[in-house]
Enzyme design. Structure first.
Site: not given
Ligand SMILES: Cc1ncc(COP(=O)(O)O)c(C=O)c1O
Length: 360
Positions: A101, A171, A195
């Site tokens: 991520w 994040d 989550k």
């Molecule tokens: C730490 C983290 N950041 C970002 C994301 C991406 O999130 P989204 O699907 O809401 O864009 C995720 C998981 O999906 C994640 O676990």
């Protein structure tokens, strides 16, 4: 009705009380004769929903008055772009890469400026958090970026990096509201809510007011300019009303449970049950350096792919579901967010114990 113990990394388990309340209010929210999904986002009723949700998350996280709380769409991934678009004045930022991520966020930032990797744990498959006490952060970097809890690899920053006076952007998607944080340590905290907080499709960004600028580059889409959203109370266009309402119910639930201090205590207890078992098992092994272990996402393996598959299949048949590890790591992963009861973790460990006995 038969509910399973759901260890999904996200979308993930929500508190049963919240789901029941949402079900009860589905046809008639608060005497309106309609569902929250059917009413104007400009109605008095919805205004109260979003205002109450904002106040409740402010109370839970102790968010100072000089921070805005924005309820945005596009998930956490859209903030990967919004962060550099809104913050890169010198067109330079420092990224600490502790997993997929953070890597994706850095790749996105490279479209708008120089994104410099100042630390990484890629050398050991992101199984640890690098030492961030004395990083080579360029003086003119606009911010330092971390992914605080690495959902895929199961690591967590236990200590925030030394940013040497730069703004910290974090994040927190997979550790949102799992423990108290000091909001003042951050310039921006954001997380996809799917989550630990609510349904997918909503990202909450908590942004220090002076970082919400009007003078962002012309190419920045109106919707991605934080100022647009801040000036319009997250209602520039039609927001994800349903997700905001659901998060509001979860915030109330968290308050009733005793807030984030109580959540931290429970999350530590739950994680200890699983990590203690992993530390003593001859068949199952945790994949993360002990001091960097996440309280939320616990990856583990056996030394055989066949055994992993057998374990996942038998666990599923026993009502312990979504334990398959992320495709980039393999093995298993148990996500044990706020809404996972202690009994769920205990049941998982009991099952692992009997599986180990039967297959040794
Ligand atoms: C730490 C983290 N950041 C970002 C994301 C991406 O999130 P989204 O699907 O809401 O864009 C995720 C998981 O999906 C994640 O676990």
């Amino acid at each position: 009705m038969s509910r399973v113990y759901n260890f999904s990394a996200g979308p993930a388990v929500l508190p049963e009380e919240v789901l029941k309340q949402a079900a009860a209010e589905m046809l008639d929210y608060n005497g309106c004769g309609m569902s929250i999904n059917e009413m104007s986002h400009r109605s008095k009723t919805f205004d109260q929903v979003i205002q109450t949700a904002e106040q409740d998350i402010r109370d839970l996280m102790n968010i100072p008055d000089n921070y805005k709380v924005l309820f945005l769409q596009g998930g956490a991934s859209q903030q990967f772009a919004a962060v550099p678009m809104n913050l890169m004045q010198n067109k330079k930022a420092a990224y600490i890469v502790t997993g997929q991520w953070a890597k994706k966020a850095m790749a996105e930032a490279k479209k708008y400026g120089e994104a410099i990797e100042v630390a990484s744990s890629a050398d050991k498959t992101f199984s640890y958090i690098p030492d961030c006490s004395d990083l080579a952060i360029p003086e003119d970097a606009d911010y330092v970026y971390i992914c605080e809890n690495n959902t895929i690899y199961g690591t967590k920053f236990k200590k925030l990096p030394n940013t040497k006076g730069h703004i910290l952007v974090s994040d927190v998607s997979s550790c949102f509201l799992s423990e108290p944080v000091n909001v003042n340590d951050y310039g921006v905290i954001y997380g996809g809510v799917q989550k630990n907080v609510g349904p997918a499709g909503l990202v909450i960004s908590i942004i220090r007011e002076d970082l919400i600028r009007d003078d962002v580059p012309d190419f920045v889409p109106t919707m991605l300019k934080w100022k647009t959203q801040a000036d319009n109370g997250s209602l520039y266009n039609t927001p994800n009303c349903w997700a905001i309402y659901m998060c509001g119910l979860v915030f109330k639930w968290l308050k009733e449970q005793g807030g984030l201090t109580e959540m931290k205590k429970r999350n530590e207890e739950k994680a200890a049950i699983l990590y203690d078992f992993l530390d003593n098992s001859k068949m199952f092994k945790g994949t993360v350096r002990a001091e960097d272990r996440s309280l939320m996402n616990v990856p583990f393996i056996t030394d055989s792919e066949d055994l992993n598959a057998k374990f996942i299949a038998e666990a599923t048949a026993n009502g312990l579901v979504s334990l398959k590890g992320h495709r980039s790591v393999g093995g298993m992963r148990a996500s044990i967010y706020n809404a996972m009861p202690k009994e769920g973790v205990q049941k998982l460990v009991d099952f692992m114990e009997s599986f180990e006995k039967a297959n040794s």
